[in-house]
Design a protein around this motif. Structure first.
Motif, PDB file in Angstrom:
ATOM      1  N   THR A 187       0.824  -1.209   0.000  1.00  0.00           N
ATOM      2  CA  THR A 187       0.000   0.000   0.000  1.00  0.00           C
ATOM      3  C   THR A 187       0.862   1.265   0.000  1.00  0.00           C
ATOM      4  O   THR A 187       0.384   2.338   0.351  1.00  0.00           O
ATOM      5  N   ASP A 188       2.122   1.127  -0.387  1.00  0.00           N
ATOM      6  CA  ASP A 188       3.037   2.262  -0.444  1.00  0.00           C
ATOM      7  C   ASP A 188       2.473   3.347  -1.367  1.00  0.00           C
ATOM      8  O   ASP A 188       1.749   3.053  -2.331  1.00  0.00           O
ATOM      9  N   ALA A 189       2.803   4.601  -1.083  1.00  0.00           N
ATOM     10  CA  ALA A 189       2.314   5.723  -1.896  1.00  0.00           C
ATOM     11  C   ALA A 189       2.855   5.676  -3.329  1.00  0.00           C
ATOM     12  O   ALA A 189       2.212   6.155  -4.258  1.00  0.00           O
ATOM     13  N   ASP A 190       4.051   5.092  -3.511  1.00  0.00           N
ATOM     14  CA  ASP A 190       4.686   5.039  -4.825  1.00  0.00           C
ATOM     15  C   ASP A 190       4.145   3.852  -5.630  1.00  0.00           C
ATOM     16  O   ASP A 190       4.271   2.709  -5.200  1.00  0.00           O
ATOM     17  N   PRO A 191       3.559   4.104  -6.804  1.00  0.00           N
ATOM     18  CA  PRO A 191       3.016   3.001  -7.605  1.00  0.00           C
ATOM     19  C   PRO A 191       4.096   2.010  -8.051  1.00  0.00           C
ATOM     20  O   PRO A 191       3.816   0.822  -8.210  1.00  0.00           O
ATOM     21  N   ASP A 192       5.333   2.474  -8.245  1.00  0.00           N
ATOM     22  CA  ASP A 192       6.416   1.554  -8.614  1.00  0.00           C
ATOM     23  C   ASP A 192       6.700   0.567  -7.487  1.00  0.00           C
ATOM     24  O   ASP A 192       6.980  -0.606  -7.725  1.00  0.00           O
ATOM     25  N   THR A 193       6.631   1.044  -6.255  1.00  0.00           N
ATOM     26  CA  THR A 193       6.855   0.157  -5.111  1.00  0.00           C
ATOM     27  C   THR A 193       5.723  -0.846  -5.000  1.00  0.00           C
ATOM     28  O   THR A 193       5.949  -2.042  -4.777  1.00  0.00           O
ATOM     29  N   ARG A 194       4.483  -0.391  -5.179  1.00  0.00           N
ATOM     30  CA  ARG A 194       3.341  -1.315  -5.135  1.00  0.00           C
ATOM     31  C   ARG A 194       3.456  -2.367  -6.234  1.00  0.00           C
ATOM     32  O   ARG A 194       3.185  -3.551  -6.013  1.00  0.00           O
ATOM     33  N   GLY A 195       3.887  -1.953  -7.420  1.00  0.00           N
ATOM     34  CA  GLY A 195       4.073  -2.901  -8.525  1.00  0.00           C
ATOM     35  C   GLY A 195       5.173  -3.905  -8.222  1.00  0.00           C
ATOM     36  O   GLY A 195       5.035  -5.102  -8.514  1.00  0.00           O
ATOM     37  N   ALA A 196       6.261  -3.422  -7.619  1.00  0.00           N
ATOM     38  CA  ALA A 196       7.353  -4.321  -7.251  1.00  0.00           C
ATOM     39  C   ALA A 196       6.894  -5.309  -6.185  1.00  0.00           C
ATOM     40  O   ALA A 196       7.254  -6.494  -6.220  1.00  0.00           O
ATOM     41  N   ALA A 197       6.097  -4.850  -5.228  1.00  0.00           N
ATOM     42  CA  ALA A 197       5.574  -5.736  -4.180  1.00  0.00           C
ATOM     43  C   ALA A 197       4.696  -6.821  -4.799  1.00  0.00           C
ATOM     44  O   ALA A 197       4.784  -7.994  -4.422  1.00  0.00           O
ATOM     45  N   ASP A 198       3.872  -6.443  -5.754  1.00  0.00           N
ATOM     46  CA  ASP A 198       3.009  -7.406  -6.424  1.00  0.00           C
ATOM     47  C   ASP A 198       3.846  -8.431  -7.197  1.00  0.00           C
ATOM     48  O   ASP A 198       3.588  -9.643  -7.126  1.00  0.00           O
ATOM     49  N   THR A 199       4.854  -7.964  -7.926  1.00  0.00           N
ATOM     50  CA  THR A 199       5.751  -8.869  -8.665  1.00  0.00           C
ATOM     51  C   THR A 199       6.447  -9.825  -7.710  1.00  0.00           C
ATOM     52  O   THR A 199       6.534 -11.026  -7.966  1.00  0.00           O
ATOM     53  N   PHE A 200       6.937  -9.294  -6.599  1.00  0.00           N
ATOM     54  CA  PHE A 200       7.631 -10.104  -5.601  1.00  0.00           C
ATOM     55  C   PHE A 200       6.720 -11.224  -5.089  1.00  0.00           C
ATOM     56  O   PHE A 200       7.099 -12.397  -5.076  1.00  0.00           O
ATOM     57  N   LEU A 201       5.502 -10.878  -4.677  1.00  0.00           N
ATOM     58  CA  LEU A 201       4.591 -11.881  -4.130  1.00  0.00           C
ATOM     59  C   LEU A 201       4.192 -12.922  -5.175  1.00  0.00           C
ATOM     60  O   LEU A 201       4.089 -14.117  -4.859  1.00  0.00           O
ATOM     61  N   HIS A 202       3.965 -12.499  -6.404  1.00  0.00           N
ATOM     62  CA  HIS A 202       3.618 -13.458  -7.450  1.00  0.00           C
ATOM     63  C   HIS A 202       4.776 -14.421  -7.717  1.00  0.00           C
ATOM     64  O   HIS A 202       4.558 -15.613  -7.948  1.00  0.00           O
ATOM     65  N   GLU A 203       5.995 -13.918  -7.689  1.00  0.00           N
ATOM     66  CA  GLU A 203       7.149 -14.798  -7.916  1.00  0.00           C
ATOM     67  C   GLU A 203       7.314 -15.779  -6.759  1.00  0.00           C
ATOM     68  O   GLU A 203       7.628 -16.952  -6.967  1.00  0.00           O
ATOM     69  N   VAL A 204       7.100 -15.335  -5.526  1.00  0.00           N
ATOM     70  CA  VAL A 204       7.168 -16.247  -4.376  1.00  0.00           C
ATOM     71  C   VAL A 204       6.119 -17.346  -4.533  1.00  0.00           C
ATOM     72  O   VAL A 204       6.407 -18.537  -4.360  1.00  0.00           O
ATOM     73  N   ALA A 205       4.885 -16.971  -4.882  1.00  0.00           N
ATOM     74  CA  ALA A 205       3.817 -17.957  -5.055  1.00  0.00           C
ATOM     75  C   ALA A 205       4.152 -18.931  -6.188  1.00  0.00           C
ATOM     76  O   ALA A 205       3.936 -20.147  -6.069  1.00  0.00           O
ATOM     77  N   SER A 206       4.699 -18.421  -7.291  1.00  0.00           N
ATOM     78  CA  SER A 206       5.077 -19.287  -8.416  1.00  0.00           C
ATOM     79  C   SER A 206       6.184 -20.252  -8.018  1.00  0.00           C
ATOM     80  O   SER A 206       6.166 -21.429  -8.401  1.00  0.00           O
ATOM     81  N   THR A 207       7.139 -19.766  -7.248  1.00  0.00           N
ATOM     82  CA  THR A 207       8.235 -20.622  -6.785  1.00  0.00           C
ATOM     83  C   THR A 207       7.704 -21.735  -5.899  1.00  0.00           C
ATOM     84  O   THR A 207       8.088 -22.900  -6.044  1.00  0.00           O
ATOM     85  N   HIS A 208       6.798 -21.392  -4.981  1.00  0.00           N
ATOM     86  CA  HIS A 208       6.221 -22.420  -4.117  1.00  0.00           C
ATOM     87  C   HIS A 208       5.516 -23.484  -4.957  1.00  0.00           C
ATOM     88  O   HIS A 208       5.660 -24.689  -4.699  1.00  0.00           O
ATOM     89  N   ALA A 209       4.761 -23.064  -5.956  1.00  0.00           N
ATOM     90  CA  ALA A 209       4.052 -24.015  -6.813  1.00  0.00           C
ATOM     91  C   ALA A 209       5.033 -24.896  -7.583  1.00  0.00           C
ATOM     92  O   ALA A 209       4.839 -26.114  -7.686  1.00  0.00           O
ATOM     93  N   ARG A 210       6.122 -24.309  -8.113  1.00  0.00           N
ATOM     94  CA  ARG A 210       7.127 -25.095  -8.845  1.00  0.00           C
ATOM     95  C   ARG A 210       7.801 -26.109  -7.933  1.00  0.00           C
ATOM     96  O   ARG A 210       8.013 -27.267  -8.317  1.00  0.00           O
ATOM     97  N   GLU A 211       8.171 -25.673  -6.717  1.00  0.00           N
ATOM     98  CA  GLU A 211       8.844 -26.587  -5.791  1.00  0.00           C
ATOM     99  C   GLU A 211       7.939 -27.754  -5.411  1.00  0.00           C
ATOM    100  O   GLU A 211       8.392 -28.902  -5.358  1.00  0.00           O
ATOM    101  N   LEU A 212       6.689 -27.478  -5.167  1.00  0.00           N
ATOM    102  CA  LEU A 212       5.750 -28.535  -4.812  1.00  0.00           C
ATOM    103  C   LEU A 212       5.531 -29.487  -5.987  1.00  0.00           C
ATOM    104  O   LEU A 212       5.530 -30.711  -5.823  1.00  0.00           O
ATOM    105  N   ALA A 213       5.385 -28.939  -7.183  1.00  0.00           N
ATOM    106  CA  ALA A 213       5.201 -29.781  -8.371  1.00  0.00           C
ATOM    107  C   ALA A 213       6.445 -30.644  -8.615  1.00  0.00           C
ATOM    108  O   ALA A 213       6.324 -31.809  -9.021  1.00  0.00           O
ATOM    109  N   THR A 214       7.620 -30.101  -8.365  1.00  0.00           N
ATOM    110  CA  THR A 214       8.856 -30.880  -8.516  1.00  0.00           C
ATOM    111  C   THR A 214       8.868 -32.042  -7.545  1.00  0.00           C
ATOM    112  O   THR A 214       9.222 -33.166  -7.907  1.00  0.00           O
ATOM    113  N   TRP A 215       8.465 -31.786  -6.277  1.00  0.00           N
ATOM    114  CA  TRP A 215       8.411 -32.881  -5.308  1.00  0.00           C
ATOM    115  C   TRP A 215       7.434 -33.963  -5.769  1.00  0.00           C
ATOM    116  O   TRP A 215       7.759 -35.151  -5.780  1.00  0.00           O
ATOM    117  N   VAL A 216       6.243 -33.576  -6.213  1.00  0.00           N
ATOM    118  CA  VAL A 216       5.244 -34.554  -6.643  1.00  0.00           C
ATOM    119  C   VAL A 216       5.786 -35.378  -7.813  1.00  0.00           C
ATOM    120  O   VAL A 216       5.610 -36.596  -7.872  1.00  0.00           O
TER     121      VAL A 216
END
Length: 196
Positions: free
Chosen positions: A96-125
């Motif tokens: 919720t930072d005032a800077d839209p670039d920071t909010r966009g970076a936060a969104d990118t960061f969280l999406h990449e973390v979620a994607s990594t978790h999904a890849r790691e779990l799929a690799t284990w399966v």
């Protein structure tokens, strides 16, 4: 070789988040944390990228203090890199930072973390049959639905993290392997709640 466990966890601020929030940079940092020091060429081979791309993004990570030289590993002109810290702490206030670039970076960061978790779990399966049978009994893919207030949800998160921290020093036992633990705590809406 893995990174020492005594390295500090780094708290992301708006500037450092903008320097990290790129899928390849996050993959490079994760590889250095999990597998230890490496060159841009080694990382390029591991991640299926060009060494030019890995070199560029390693320099960007270094400019923001996420990676540093590992001179004890270098031979001649080879430049070895290592993670500068032991982990990252994400402040949800960045969303919720005032800077839209920071909010966009936060969104990118969280999406990449979620994607990594999904890849790691799929690799284990996909590779679970490669492990000793005891590991099939010692894994978990469960989910729970609870009714919590934000305060109680934070209490749950804190208690889970405290419990996980207590297991960090138990990896020298015979037969021990590195184990990934993903935790996700987030609100969901049900159809009945949406119709109110």
């Amino acid at each position: 070789m893995t990174e020492p466990r005594d390295r500090q966890v780094r708290n992301l601020d708006a500037r450092s988040l903008r320097g990290l929030a790129h899928p390849l940079r996050m993959q490079l940092l994760r590889a250095l944390r999990q597998d230890g020091p490496a060159t841009a060429s080694l990382l390029a081979e591991r991640l299926g990228e060009s060494s030019g791309a890995t070199s560029y993004h390693l320099r960007q990570l270094a400019a923001h203090g996420f990676v540093e030289d590992a001179p004890e590993r270098g031979k001649g002109r080879e430049r070895w890199w290592r993670a500068a810290d032991g982990g990252i702490s994400f402040d949800s206030g960045l969303l919720t930072d005032a800077d839209p670039d920071t909010r966009g970076a936060a969104d990118t960061f969280l999406h990449e973390v979620a994607s990594t978790h999904a890849r790691e779990l799929a690799t284990w399966v996909g590779t679970r049959e490669d492990w000793q049978p005891a590991w099939a009994q010692a894994t978990d893919m469960s989910d729970w639905t609870l009714r919590l207030t934000p305060d109680r949800a934070q209490e749950l998160i804190d208690r889970m993290h405290e419990l996980l921290q207590s297991y960090r020093d138990e990896d020298d036992a015979p037969g021990a392997e590195r184990v990934r633990v993903h935790t996700h705590t987030f609100p969901i809406s049900t159809d009945s709640e949406r119709s109110r």
